[in-house]
Design an enzyme around this catalytic site. Structure first.
Site, short mmCIF file in Angstrom:
data_model
loop_
_atom_site.label_atom_id
_atom_site.label_comp_id
_atom_site.label_asym_id
_atom_site.label_seq_id
_atom_site.Cartn_x
_atom_site.Cartn_y
_atom_site.Cartn_z
N HIS A 38 44.73 66.79 27.48
CA HIS A 38 45.26 66.72 28.84
C HIS A 38 46.44 67.67 28.99
O HIS A 38 47.01 68.16 28.02
CB HIS A 38 45.70 65.29 29.16
CG HIS A 38 44.57 64.32 29.18
ND1 HIS A 38 43.66 64.27 30.22
CD2 HIS A 38 44.18 63.37 28.30
CE1 HIS A 38 42.78 63.32 29.98
NE2 HIS A 38 43.07 62.76 28.81
N CYS A 87 44.24 70.49 32.13
CA CYS A 87 44.63 70.65 33.52
C CYS A 87 45.96 71.42 33.59
O CYS A 87 46.82 71.28 32.73
CB CYS A 87 44.79 69.28 34.19
SG CYS A 87 43.25 68.37 34.36
#
Length: 198
Positions: A38, A87
């Site tokens: 992430h 991301c």
């Protein structure tokens, strides 16, 4: 892996805990780093200490860039290629990675957008393994596209730049980006991802 262990590995620091594995390369070696997890604006995220709890440990872009500068000063590589699946992964390098460190970074997304899962129930290929629906996405669009390209291409002749162009056109939900020393992109894939088994 923890943020501290990741930084220690990048800087070739032994005795840092974790597995103890670290970069042992020299200024004659080309190094490939692949990070998948992430991220958020200005940070990469690592799993929490307690399994199954959503506590993420963040590593700031500035600490990553400082670690790469240290690795460069310690002559731990000739050239380094850093593929990042997360991301907002562009925010790790955009405006922060100098172009004089012999580092070429490719990211799944720009600095302000998500990277997307792939091989989910509704995406191409589905999410079945041996006939069983897994109920999760099996990968991320950017990572799957570059790995599929590496498997299908002649890595001795295809360059990082050619792979970047193909992957950028095939990833439709985010903007694949690149940073740093773009001249490295003229090098063949096999220098970083290994030779073909063909």
């Amino acid at each position: 892996m923890s943020p501290d262990n990741f930084l220690a590995v990048l800087q070739g620091n032994k005795g840092h805990g974790g597995t103890g594995r670290t970069l042992t390369s020299t200024e004659k070696d080309d190094v490939f780093v692949y990070f998948a997890d992430h991220g958020g604006v200005g940070s990469l995220a690592f799993p929490g200490l307690i399994p199954l709890l959503p506590q993420m440990r963040l590593l700031s872009a500035h600490k990553i860039i400082d670690a790469l500068k240290t690795a460069h000063s310690k002559k731990l590589f000739n050239r380094l290629v850093f593929y990042t699946e997360a991301c907002e992964s562009g925010s790790i390098f955009d405006g922060l990675l100098p172009n004089n460190l012999s580092i070429y970074a490719v990211t799944a997304a720009n600095a302000k957008e998500s990277s997307w899962g792939w091989y989910c129930e509704r995406s191409s290929g589905g999410n079945k393994v041996m006939g069983k629906t897994m109920g999760v996405c099996l990968g991320d669009m950017f990572s799957i596209k570059w790995m599929e390209d590496s498997d299908a291409s002649n890595r001795a002749t295809e360059t990082l730049s050619q792979q970047f162009a193909k992957v950028k056109s095939r990833v439709t939900k985010s903007h694949v980006s690149h940073f740093g020393d773009l001249s490295i992109a003229s090098e063949p894939l096999q220098d970083y991802q290994g030779k073909d088994n063909k």
